[in-house]
Design an enzyme around this catalytic site. Structure first.
Site, PDB file in Angstrom:
ATOM      1  N   ASP A   1     -51.369 -30.362   0.084  1.00 19.47           N
ATOM      2  CA  ASP A   1     -51.355 -29.902   1.481  1.00 19.47           C
ATOM      3  C   ASP A   1     -52.045 -30.887   2.429  1.00 19.47           C
ATOM      4  OD1 ASP A   1     -53.981 -29.306   0.984  1.00 19.47           O
ATOM      5  OD2 ASP A   1     -53.813 -27.145   1.250  1.00 19.47           O
TER       6      ASP A   1
ATOM      7  N   TYR B   1     -53.445 -21.087   8.888  1.00 20.34           N
ATOM      8  CA  TYR B   1     -52.936 -22.443   8.747  1.00 20.34           C
ATOM      9  C   TYR B   1     -52.878 -23.111  10.119  1.00 20.34           C
ATOM     10  CZ  TYR B   1     -51.416 -20.995   4.087  1.00 20.34           C
ATOM     11  OH  TYR B   1     -51.386 -20.546   2.787  1.00 20.34           O
TER      12      TYR B   1
ATOM     13  N   GLY C   1     -54.205 -19.366  -5.826  1.00 13.26           N
ATOM     14  CA  GLY C   1     -55.527 -19.753  -6.324  1.00 13.26           C
ATOM     15  C   GLY C   1     -55.583 -21.197  -6.796  1.00 13.26           C
ATOM     16  N   LYS C   2     -54.619 -22.018  -6.372  1.00 14.18           N
ATOM     17  CA  LYS C   2     -54.545 -23.420  -6.828  1.00 14.18           C
ATOM     18  C   LYS C   2     -55.765 -24.229  -6.433  1.00 14.18           C
ATOM     19  CE  LYS C   2     -50.829 -24.142  -4.383  1.00 14.18           C
ATOM     20  NZ  LYS C   2     -50.585 -22.802  -3.816  1.00 14.18           N
TER      21      LYS C   2
ATOM     22  N   GLY D   1     -48.151 -23.683  -8.154  1.00 17.65           N
ATOM     23  CA  GLY D   1     -48.140 -22.224  -8.017  1.00 17.65           C
ATOM     24  C   GLY D   1     -47.784 -21.804  -6.622  1.00 17.65           C
TER      25      GLY D   1
HETATM   26  N1  ADP Z   1     -58.495 -15.488  -9.365  1.00 19.57           N
HETATM   27  C1  ADP Z   1     -58.658 -15.034  -8.121  1.00 19.57           C
HETATM   28  N2  ADP Z   1     -58.944 -13.731  -7.906  1.00 19.57           N
HETATM   29  C2  ADP Z   1     -59.097 -13.266  -6.641  1.00 19.57           C
HETATM   30  N3  ADP Z   1     -58.985 -14.017  -5.524  1.00 19.57           N
HETATM   31  C3  ADP Z   1     -58.693 -15.329  -5.682  1.00 19.57           C
HETATM   32  C4  ADP Z   1     -58.507 -15.906  -6.979  1.00 19.57           C
HETATM   33  N4  ADP Z   1     -58.241 -17.216  -6.815  1.00 19.57           N
HETATM   34  C5  ADP Z   1     -58.250 -17.448  -5.493  1.00 19.57           C
HETATM   35  N5  ADP Z   1     -58.534 -16.324  -4.802  1.00 19.57           N
HETATM   36  C6  ADP Z   1     -58.623 -16.168  -3.342  1.00 19.57           C
HETATM   37  O1  ADP Z   1     -57.289 -16.253  -2.839  1.00 19.57           O
HETATM   38  C7  ADP Z   1     -57.265 -16.982  -1.620  1.00 19.57           C
HETATM   39  C8  ADP Z   1     -56.334 -18.179  -1.765  1.00 19.57           C
HETATM   40  O2  ADP Z   1     -56.903 -19.038  -2.762  1.00 19.57           O
HETATM   41  P1  ADP Z   1     -56.575 -20.587  -2.767  1.00 19.57           P
HETATM   42  O3  ADP Z   1     -57.250 -21.182  -3.938  1.00 19.57           O
HETATM   43  O4  ADP Z   1     -56.881 -21.185  -1.431  1.00 19.57           O
HETATM   44  O5  ADP Z   1     -54.998 -20.550  -2.973  1.00 19.57           O
HETATM   45  P2  ADP Z   1     -53.898 -21.700  -2.902  1.00 19.57           P
HETATM   46  O6  ADP Z   1     -54.610 -23.021  -2.940  1.00 19.57           O
HETATM   47  O7  ADP Z   1     -53.032 -21.473  -4.091  1.00 19.57           O
HETATM   48  O8  ADP Z   1     -53.147 -21.478  -1.629  1.00 19.57           O
HETATM   49  C9  ADP Z   1     -58.723 -17.360  -1.327  1.00 19.57           C
HETATM   50  O9  ADP Z   1     -59.250 -16.382  -0.467  1.00 19.57           O
HETATM   51  C10 ADP Z   1     -59.392 -17.298  -2.677  1.00 19.57           C
HETATM   52  O10 ADP Z   1     -60.764 -16.997  -2.616  1.00 19.57           O
HETATM   53  N1  NMN Z   2     -50.314 -28.410   7.753  1.00 18.73           N
HETATM   54  C1  NMN Z   2     -50.475 -27.431   6.894  1.00 18.73           C
HETATM   55  O1  NMN Z   2     -51.355 -27.497   6.070  1.00 18.73           O
HETATM   56  C2  NMN Z   2     -49.536 -26.252   6.954  1.00 18.73           C
HETATM   57  C3  NMN Z   2     -48.928 -25.951   8.129  1.00 18.73           C
HETATM   58  C4  NMN Z   2     -48.093 -24.867   8.153  1.00 18.73           C
HETATM   59  C5  NMN Z   2     -47.852 -24.132   7.009  1.00 18.73           C
HETATM   60  N2  NMN Z   2     -48.460 -24.459   5.870  1.00 18.73           N
HETATM   61  C6  NMN Z   2     -48.194 -23.644   4.666  1.00 18.73           C
HETATM   62  O2  NMN Z   2     -48.900 -24.114   3.546  1.00 18.73           O
HETATM   63  C7  NMN Z   2     -48.325 -23.487   2.427  1.00 18.73           C
HETATM   64  C8  NMN Z   2     -48.654 -24.277   1.179  1.00 18.73           C
HETATM   65  O3  NMN Z   2     -50.050 -24.362   1.006  1.00 18.73           O
HETATM   66  P1  NMN Z   2     -50.801 -23.289   0.076  1.00 18.73           P
HETATM   67  O4  NMN Z   2     -50.109 -23.301  -1.233  1.00 18.73           O
HETATM   68  O5  NMN Z   2     -52.201 -23.807   0.055  1.00 18.73           O
HETATM   69  O6  NMN Z   2     -50.705 -21.954   0.764  1.00 18.73           O
HETATM   70  C9  NMN Z   2     -46.852 -23.405   2.712  1.00 18.73           C
HETATM   71  O7  NMN Z   2     -46.376 -22.114   2.379  1.00 18.73           O
HETATM   72  C10 NMN Z   2     -46.745 -23.683   4.227  1.00 18.73           C
HETATM   73  O8  NMN Z   2     -46.011 -22.685   4.898  1.00 18.73           O
HETATM   74  C11 NMN Z   2     -49.307 -25.492   5.821  1.00 18.73           C
END
Ligand code: ADP
Ligand code: NMN
Length: 257
Positions: free
Chosen positions: A90, A192, A69-70, A64
């Site tokens: 990641d 990040y 929200g992965k 996703g």
């Molecule tokens: N179903 C949802 N509804 C609202 N907020 C969510 C939901 N799922 C995740 N979030 C919030 O969105 C943000 C990103 O979630 P995260 O699981 O870390 O995303 P990803 O791993 O896809 O980058 C976090 O602050 C999380 O609490």
């Molecule tokens: N080392 C790291 O974890 C790192 C560093 C810079 C950017 N990112 C970002 O992480 C994103 C992917 O992770 P998420 O799906 O958890 O957001 C990418 O869009 C990338 O730009 C991750």
């Protein structure tokens, strides 16, 4: 590799998690977890070799867009499925110093080449070869527990379906999506390493998402698209039901063969 990936899923802790986390979920999930608990107390008379030959595995992909929200979904699913493993893409980002910049000066993190995909694949293959010892080596499978009929690996990440050798391994594929404005808002409150520079989302992350998504759609079938705007418990409930059905199907196949 992040230390929270390989949490010990002992049965006592597991019982606690079940009581704490699933009270709002539907009966189906609760029943499923109880059935998993039964694996832990069931006696086994098979030799280790026979058990390995009979091991059934299920590889679940949670992909996703960024902040869809992965990791929230994957961690909850992992908690509900004892002896499951969670591998997060990641954890395999390369060091900042080796990630090149594009013509706008933005670090090109949103491409497969920014990730140690070979290392990730080798971890996935190692689990596939022998999930039991994979769990044991990482202290995830307490000696007193009995192996489950089906071992589950959850792989989560924003580019898991774009890497063909990894995509080929999935039995189930879920993709979390959210609208542009929600994605931008969630991303802006996340830090990040290194942090996003000004203009990074519109100048790099979103265009790369569109490009990667197009590429994924041209090579992947059988994706279940999930609405990342739905409440977290509802998303989890839907995926858990689907995964549990698949586990039951594999168990049934085992019984009838
Ligand atoms: N179903 C949802 N509804 C609202 N907020 C969510 C939901 N799922 C995740 N979030 C919030 O969105 C943000 C990103 O979630 P995260 O699981 O870390 O995303 P990803 O791993 O896809 O980058 C976090 O602050 C999380 O609490
Ligand atoms: N080392 C790291 O974890 C790192 C560093 C810079 C950017 N990112 C970002 O992480 C994103 C992917 O992770 P998420 O799906 O958890 O957001 C990418 O869009 C990338 O730009 C991750």
């Amino acid at each position: 590799m992040r230390s929270d990936q390989w949490r010990n899923r002992g049965s006592t802790e597991h019982g606690g998690v079940v009581e704490k986390d699933v009270h709002e979920l539907n009966l189906h999930i609760i029943c499923r977890v109880i059935r998993f608990d039964q694996f832990h107390i069931r006696a086994t008379f098979c030799s280790e070799e026979t058990q390995r030959a009979e091991m059934k595995t299920l590889v679940v992909g949670v992909g996703g867009m960024t902040n869809g929200g992965k990791s929230t979904l994957s961690k909850s699913l992992h908690q509900l499925l004892p002896t499951s493993c969670l591998i997060a893409q990641d954890s395999y980002f390369k060091e900042d110093s080796v990630v090149p910049v594009d013509h706008n000066g933005f670090k090109q993190y949103d491409r497969l080449s920014a990730l140690h995909m070979d290392t990730m694949m080798s971890d996935v293959h190692s689990w596939q070869r022998d999930p039991e010892s994979f769990l044991r080596q990482r202290d995830l499978n307490p000696a007193e527990t009995t192996p489950p009929d089906v071992y589950v690996l959850i792989v989560e990440g924003f580019l898991i379906f774009n890497h063909r050798p990894l995509n080929d391994l999935f039995d189930k594929r879920y993709f979390l999506e959210i609208p542009y404005d929600v994605c931008k808002r969630r991303r802006s409150s996340r830090v990040y390493t290194p942090p996003d520079p000004p203009g990074y989302f519109d100048g790099y992350v979103w265009p790369m998402y569109l490009k990667n998504r197009r590429e994924m759609e041209s090579m992947v079938s059988g994706l279940v698209i999930l609405d990342g705007l739905q409440p977290k418990d509802e998303v989890l409930d839907a995926v858990c039901k689907d995964v549990c059905q698949e586990i039951e199907r594999l168990e049934e196949k085992d019984r009838t063969s």
